[in-house]
Write a protein that holds these residues in place. Structure first.
Motif, PDB file in Angstrom:
ATOM      1  N   ASP A 116       0.830  -1.214   0.000  1.00 43.73           N
ATOM      2  CA  ASP A 116       0.000   0.000   0.000  1.00 43.73           C
ATOM      3  C   ASP A 116       0.862   1.260   0.000  1.00 43.73           C
ATOM      4  O   ASP A 116       0.522   2.240  -0.675  1.00 43.73           O
ATOM      5  CB  ASP A 116      -0.939   0.013   1.202  1.00 43.73           C
ATOM      6  CG  ASP A 116      -2.042  -1.027   1.103  1.00 43.73           C
ATOM      7  OD1 ASP A 116      -2.288  -1.537  -0.019  1.00 43.73           O
ATOM      8  OD2 ASP A 116      -2.652  -1.340   2.140  1.00 43.73           O
ATOM      9  N   GLU A 117       1.972   1.237   0.747  1.00 44.93           N
ATOM     10  CA  GLU A 117       2.898   2.377   0.751  1.00 44.93           C
ATOM     11  C   GLU A 117       3.514   2.566  -0.627  1.00 44.93           C
ATOM     12  O   GLU A 117       3.639   3.688  -1.120  1.00 44.93           O
ATOM     13  CB  GLU A 117       4.024   2.146   1.765  1.00 44.93           C
ATOM     14  CG  GLU A 117       3.609   2.098   3.200  1.00 44.93           C
ATOM     15  CD  GLU A 117       4.773   1.694   4.076  1.00 44.93           C
ATOM     16  OE1 GLU A 117       5.633   2.550   4.366  1.00 44.93           O
ATOM     17  OE2 GLU A 117       4.831   0.499   4.456  1.00 44.93           O
ATOM     18  N   PHE A 118       3.922   1.454  -1.224  1.00 43.68           N
ATOM     19  CA  PHE A 118       4.518   1.469  -2.561  1.00 43.68           C
ATOM     20  C   PHE A 118       3.533   2.050  -3.568  1.00 43.68           C
ATOM     21  O   PHE A 118       3.891   2.889  -4.396  1.00 43.68           O
ATOM     22  CB  PHE A 118       4.907   0.031  -2.938  1.00 43.68           C
ATOM     23  CG  PHE A 118       5.598  -0.125  -4.253  1.00 43.68           C
ATOM     24  CD1 PHE A 118       6.931   0.203  -4.401  1.00 43.68           C
ATOM     25  CD2 PHE A 118       4.922  -0.658  -5.344  1.00 43.68           C
ATOM     26  CE1 PHE A 118       7.582   0.019  -5.618  1.00 43.68           C
ATOM     27  CE2 PHE A 118       5.564  -0.845  -6.548  1.00 43.68           C
ATOM     28  CZ  PHE A 118       6.906  -0.506  -6.690  1.00 43.68           C
ATOM     29  N   ASN A 119       2.284   1.616  -3.480  1.00 37.85           N
ATOM     30  CA  ASN A 119       1.254   2.106  -4.390  1.00 37.85           C
ATOM     31  C   ASN A 119       1.024   3.604  -4.240  1.00 37.85           C
ATOM     32  O   ASN A 119       0.699   4.284  -5.215  1.00 37.85           O
ATOM     33  CB  ASN A 119      -0.061   1.367  -4.151  1.00 37.85           C
ATOM     34  CG  ASN A 119      -0.044  -0.052  -4.660  1.00 37.85           C
ATOM     35  OD1 ASN A 119       0.722  -0.405  -5.553  1.00 37.85           O
ATOM     36  ND2 ASN A 119      -0.892  -0.893  -4.079  1.00 37.85           N
ATOM     37  N   ALA A 120       1.171   4.128  -3.031  1.00 39.25           N
ATOM     38  CA  ALA A 120       0.857   5.538  -2.754  1.00 39.25           C
ATOM     39  C   ALA A 120       2.026   6.489  -3.018  1.00 39.25           C
ATOM     40  O   ALA A 120       1.817   7.705  -3.068  1.00 39.25           O
ATOM     41  CB  ALA A 120       0.412   5.671  -1.293  1.00 39.25           C
ATOM     42  N   MET A 121       3.224   5.957  -3.194  1.00 36.37           N
ATOM     43  CA  MET A 121       4.394   6.817  -3.396  1.00 36.37           C
ATOM     44  C   MET A 121       4.313   7.545  -4.730  1.00 36.37           C
ATOM     45  O   MET A 121       3.773   7.014  -5.702  1.00 36.37           O
ATOM     46  CB  MET A 121       5.681   5.975  -3.384  1.00 36.37           C
ATOM     47  CG  MET A 121       6.031   5.389  -2.043  1.00 36.37           C
ATOM     48  SD  MET A 121       7.445   4.243  -2.143  1.00 36.37           S
ATOM     49  CE  MET A 121       8.763   5.381  -2.511  1.00 36.37           C
ATOM     50  N   PRO A 122       4.885   8.743  -4.801  1.00 37.48           N
ATOM     51  CA  PRO A 122       4.985   9.422  -6.093  1.00 37.48           C
ATOM     52  C   PRO A 122       5.799   8.573  -7.076  1.00 37.48           C
ATOM     53  O   PRO A 122       6.730   7.861  -6.684  1.00 37.48           O
ATOM     54  CB  PRO A 122       5.724  10.717  -5.764  1.00 37.48           C
ATOM     55  CG  PRO A 122       5.496  10.928  -4.305  1.00 37.48           C
ATOM     56  CD  PRO A 122       5.411   9.553  -3.707  1.00 37.48           C
ATOM     57  N   ARG A 123       5.445   8.662  -8.335  1.00 37.82           N
ATOM     58  CA  ARG A 123       6.091   7.864  -9.385  1.00 37.82           C
ATOM     59  C   ARG A 123       7.610   8.009  -9.356  1.00 37.82           C
ATOM     60  O   ARG A 123       8.343   7.024  -9.457  1.00 37.82           O
ATOM     61  CB  ARG A 123       5.542   8.277 -10.751  1.00 37.82           C
ATOM     62  CG  ARG A 123       6.120   7.486 -11.915  1.00 37.82           C
ATOM     63  CD  ARG A 123       5.513   7.975 -13.243  1.00 37.82           C
ATOM     64  NE  ARG A 123       5.879   7.130 -14.354  1.00 37.82           N
ATOM     65  CZ  ARG A 123       6.975   7.341 -15.117  1.00 37.82           C
ATOM     66  NH1 ARG A 123       7.781   8.361 -14.877  1.00 37.82           N
ATOM     67  NH2 ARG A 123       7.233   6.505 -16.124  1.00 37.82           N
ATOM     68  N   SER A 124       8.104   9.228  -9.239  1.00 45.46           N
ATOM     69  CA  SER A 124       9.555   9.452  -9.269  1.00 45.46           C
ATOM     70  C   SER A 124      10.251   8.753  -8.097  1.00 45.46           C
ATOM     71  O   SER A 124      11.359   8.233  -8.253  1.00 45.46           O
ATOM     72  CB  SER A 124       9.872  10.947  -9.256  1.00 45.46           C
ATOM     73  OG  SER A 124       9.386  11.540  -8.064  1.00 45.46           O
TER      74      SER A 124
END
Length: 164
Positions: A4-12
């Protein structure tokens, strides 16, 4: 890290997180752009899919970051740290085995023009040396395919490690 953290991180930030797995921008962008993921296995599947196939230019670039097997990666980069951890799991070796591995690395580089690449995790130095000897019989095209598969395995293993 949780998915879920990975999914929410900004693309960059995701791309920066992924590049130490394998320094191939297209791969990292493709994995980042397939979000959201349902779990670590879903991320690993995306990593394998994005890695098939690697282009020749991608393979060449990725190989520049891999030290010869049996030698420690230099530098403070995340990728160097991962490489040291993977090769560190090989344990100590006797001088004869180390010398044979060094000679095998040199012969391989002379024949194929690049470093011998193998997923070291889960293998002993003796197994790696046997694999190196076996791969010396490959023609360049076959060896390129084998090396690309090893790079995929390394990238996906490192990717999975982000979620443990």
């Amino acid at each position: 890290m949780q998915v879920d953290e990975f999914n929410a991180m900004p693309r960059s930030e995701v791309i920066s997180l992924l590049l130490p797995c394998v320094d191939i921008e297209r791969w990292a962008a493709e994995v980042a752009d397939r979000r959201p993921y349902t779990g670590p296995d879903d991320v690993s599947r995306a990593g394998r899919t994005a890695a098939q196939p690697w282009t020749d230019a991608e393979l060449d670039k990725a190989l520049t970051h891999h030290p010869p097997i049996g030698r420690r990666a230099d530098g403070d980069s995340a990728e160097a740290a991962l490489s040291r951890a993977e090769q560190g799991s090989l344990g100590d070796t006797d001088a004869d085995l180390a010398a044979r591995l060094d000679a095998g690395n040199a012969a391989y580089e002379d024949k194929f023009g690049h470093v011998f690449l193998i997923r070291a995790a889960g293998r002993t130095r003796a197994e790696i040396l046997a694999n190196l000897s076996e791969r010396m019989t490959n023609d360049p095209a076959t060896e390129r395919e084998v090396m690309a598969e090893q790079l995929r395995q390394i990238a996906v293993l490192r990717l999975g490690g982000l979620f443990q």
